[in-house]
Write an enzyme that holds these catalytic residues in place. Structure first.
Site, PDB file in Angstrom:
ATOM      1  N   VAL A 201      19.986  39.549 -38.361  1.00 14.34           N
ATOM      2  CA  VAL A 201      18.792  39.687 -39.197  1.00 14.34           C
ATOM      3  C   VAL A 201      18.840  40.901 -40.121  1.00 14.34           C
ATOM      4  CG1 VAL A 201      17.299  38.439 -37.586  1.00 14.34           C
ATOM      5  CG2 VAL A 201      17.493  40.937 -37.401  1.00 14.34           C
TER       6      VAL A 201
ATOM      7  N   ASN B 133      12.040  36.835 -33.339  1.00 14.97           N
ATOM      8  CA  ASN B 133      12.102  37.500 -32.036  1.00 14.97           C
ATOM      9  C   ASN B 133      12.990  38.747 -32.037  1.00 14.97           C
ATOM     10  OD1 ASN B 133      11.701  37.461 -29.033  1.00 14.97           O
ATOM     11  ND2 ASN B 133      13.914  37.153 -29.063  1.00 14.97           N
TER      12      ASN B 133
ATOM     13  N   TYR C  18      11.271  53.021 -31.879  1.00 11.24           N
ATOM     14  CA  TYR C  18      10.880  51.641 -31.540  1.00 11.24           C
ATOM     15  C   TYR C  18       9.380  51.430 -31.802  1.00 11.24           C
ATOM     16  CZ  TYR C  18      10.383  47.461 -28.544  1.00 11.24           C
ATOM     17  OH  TYR C  18      10.118  46.204 -28.043  1.00 11.24           O
TER      18      TYR C  18
HETATM   19  N1  LIG Z   1      11.474  42.792 -22.906  1.00 10.92           N
HETATM   20  C1  LIG Z   1      10.362  43.491 -23.090  1.00 10.92           C
HETATM   21  O1  LIG Z   1       9.839  44.155 -22.165  1.00 10.92           O
HETATM   22  C2  LIG Z   1       9.670  43.497 -24.429  1.00 10.92           C
HETATM   23  C3  LIG Z   1       8.399  44.066 -24.541  1.00 10.92           C
HETATM   24  C4  LIG Z   1       7.771  44.067 -25.776  1.00 10.92           C
HETATM   25  C5  LIG Z   1       8.407  43.517 -26.877  1.00 10.92           C
HETATM   26  N2  LIG Z   1       9.639  42.983 -26.744  1.00 10.92           N
HETATM   27  C6  LIG Z   1      10.287  42.409 -27.932  1.00 10.92           C
HETATM   28  O2  LIG Z   1      10.631  41.085 -27.655  1.00 10.92           O
HETATM   29  C7  LIG Z   1      11.785  40.713 -28.426  1.00 10.92           C
HETATM   30  C8  LIG Z   1      12.796  40.087 -27.493  1.00 10.92           C
HETATM   31  O3  LIG Z   1      13.238  41.031 -26.542  1.00 10.92           O
HETATM   32  P1  LIG Z   1      13.748  40.628 -25.102  1.00 10.92           P
HETATM   33  O4  LIG Z   1      13.895  41.915 -24.374  1.00 10.92           O
HETATM   34  O5  LIG Z   1      12.853  39.596 -24.504  1.00 10.92           O
HETATM   35  O6  LIG Z   1      15.226  40.047 -25.335  1.00 10.92           O
HETATM   36  P2  LIG Z   1      15.731  38.636 -25.894  1.00 10.92           P
HETATM   37  O7  LIG Z   1      16.617  38.050 -24.879  1.00 10.92           O
HETATM   38  O8  LIG Z   1      14.621  37.805 -26.379  1.00 10.92           O
HETATM   39  O9  LIG Z   1      16.600  39.114 -27.158  1.00 10.92           O
HETATM   40  C9  LIG Z   1      17.881  39.685 -27.008  1.00 10.92           C
HETATM   41  C10 LIG Z   1      18.833  39.026 -28.000  1.00 10.92           C
HETATM   42  O10 LIG Z   1      18.696  39.634 -29.286  1.00 10.92           O
HETATM   43  C11 LIG Z   1      19.932  39.494 -29.949  1.00 10.92           C
HETATM   44  N3  LIG Z   1      20.003  40.382 -31.095  1.00 10.92           N
HETATM   45  C12 LIG Z   1      20.114  41.732 -31.071  1.00 10.92           C
HETATM   46  N4  LIG Z   1      20.210  42.213 -32.320  1.00 10.92           N
HETATM   47  C13 LIG Z   1      20.152  41.145 -33.153  1.00 10.92           C
HETATM   48  C14 LIG Z   1      20.234  41.015 -34.559  1.00 10.92           C
HETATM   49  N5  LIG Z   1      20.423  42.075 -35.358  1.00 10.92           N
HETATM   50  N6  LIG Z   1      20.117  39.774 -35.106  1.00 10.92           N
HETATM   51  C15 LIG Z   1      19.965  38.706 -34.301  1.00 10.92           C
HETATM   52  N7  LIG Z   1      19.914  38.766 -32.962  1.00 10.92           N
HETATM   53  C16 LIG Z   1      20.008  39.978 -32.383  1.00 10.92           C
HETATM   54  C17 LIG Z   1      20.924  39.863 -28.849  1.00 10.92           C
HETATM   55  O11 LIG Z   1      22.224  39.417 -29.130  1.00 10.92           O
HETATM   56  C18 LIG Z   1      20.309  39.188 -27.614  1.00 10.92           C
HETATM   57  O12 LIG Z   1      20.898  37.920 -27.380  1.00 10.92           O
HETATM   58  C19 LIG Z   1      12.247  41.994 -29.120  1.00 10.92           C
HETATM   59  O13 LIG Z   1      11.728  42.014 -30.436  1.00 10.92           O
HETATM   60  C20 LIG Z   1      11.617  43.081 -28.286  1.00 10.92           C
HETATM   61  O14 LIG Z   1      11.428  44.272 -29.005  1.00 10.92           O
HETATM   62  C21 LIG Z   1      10.303  42.942 -25.536  1.00 10.92           C
END
Ligand SMILES: NC(=O)c1ccc[n+]([C@@H]2O[C@H](COP(=O)([O-])OP(=O)(O)OC[C@H]3O[C@@H](n4cnc5c(N)ncnc54)[C@H](O)[C@@H]3O)[C@@H](O)[C@H]2O)c1
Length: 263
Positions: free
Chosen positions: A79, A105, A171
């Protein structure tokens, strides 16, 4: 339902017949969970995208197998790279006959005291998390406007866009930016029937996150929740499905917390 041990909520055809594009969909967290949910909620076609080729092909196979959906596609894309963003959206448009729903996402973080943070680390988190969401939204808006069928964009923010946490200035700033982007873009997109909202999850634990943060910190974050536990990824995906569906037809520019935090 016992709020501390949630029962998996089955699909209700909330997005029946819709086509869905999801970024960062090959991890162990919210992205892939949203893909499973989209299939369960009746999507007719789904494009999964990620930067990690190996994980992406496994995710595509798993989604096909678990959902029985024939129209599941994988497309590598970062992205941060404008050319990737355009070819990803174009690929999804061509293969699915248009994108009805985009789930932005992709986002990442790290833990570092602000005084110790180098520009590189700050910029990397802002570039993927905020700029990446902006790039996807900007191009998708143009394509949805040209297609003239409306559409929905759901961004993934975080409660840290509102709240403070040590070592999370980059972040948190990025997620506050995603919230502002969501509100402003929604106002512009309303002119051509595109709704843009965001979820703001508190904490979802999964193996990849466990590797990047200490057990003590994760336990502390869980303890802050009224339910004393992290959310399941599918509990966040459920809210994404609501925002993707016509049930949220009078919502745009809104940030919906998915959280049981008290402060
Ligand atoms: N896990 C949490 O506690 C949490 C809490 C609040 C917000 N979020 C947000 O939720 C979203 C998803 O996080 P998650 O922890 O559930 O993991 P996730 O499994 O949904 O996402 C991880 C994936 O992102 C991919 N990725 C990383 N950089 C990328 C890029 N530049 N382009 C495309 N893909 C890329 C990685 O290869 C990995 O497969 C993020 O935006 C995160 O900030 C997560």
């Amino acid at each position: 339902m016992n709020l501390k041990s949630p029962k998996y909520v089955p699909g209700h055809d909330l997005i029946k017949g819709k086509s869905v594009l999801i970024t960062a969909a090959a991890g162990a967290g919210i992205g892939f969970s949203a893909a499973i949910k989209a299939a369960e909620e009746g999507a007719r076609a789904i494009v999964l995208s990620d930067i990690h080729e190996g994980r992406l092909s496994i995710a595509v196979g798993k989604l096909k197998q678990e959902s029985g959906l024939a129209e599941v596609y994988g497309k590598i894309g970062n992205v941060v790279v404008e050319d990737d963003v355009r070819s990803l959206v174009d690929f999804a448009e061509e293969n699915m006959g248009g994108v009805d729903i985009l789930i932005n996402n992709a986002g990442l973080g790290s833990s570092k005291l602000l005084m110790e943070m180098e520009d590189d680390e700050w910029n990397r988190v802002i570039d993927v998390t905020l700029n990446g969401t902006m790039r996807m939204t900007r191009y998708m808006m143009k394509v949805m406007k040209a297609r003239g069928q409306g559409g929905v964009i759901v961004n993934n923010a975080s409660v840290l866009g509102w709240r403070a946490q040590k070592e999370q200035a980059h972040y948190a700033a990025a997620k506050a930016g995603v919230m502002a982007l969501t509100r402003c873009a929604a106002l512009e997109a309303a002119d051509f029937n595109v709704r843009i909202n965001a979820v703001a999850p508190s904490i979802v634990l999964h193996p990849m996150l466990r590797k990047s943060a200490s057990e003590e910190l994760l336990a502390e974050l869980e303890a802050k929740e009224a339910y004393g536990r992290a959310a399941e990824a599918w509990e966040v995906a459920n809210v994404m499905m609501f925002l993707s569906s016509d049930y949220s037809s009078y919502m745009t520019g809104e940030i919906v917390p998915v959280s049981s935090q008290r402060s």
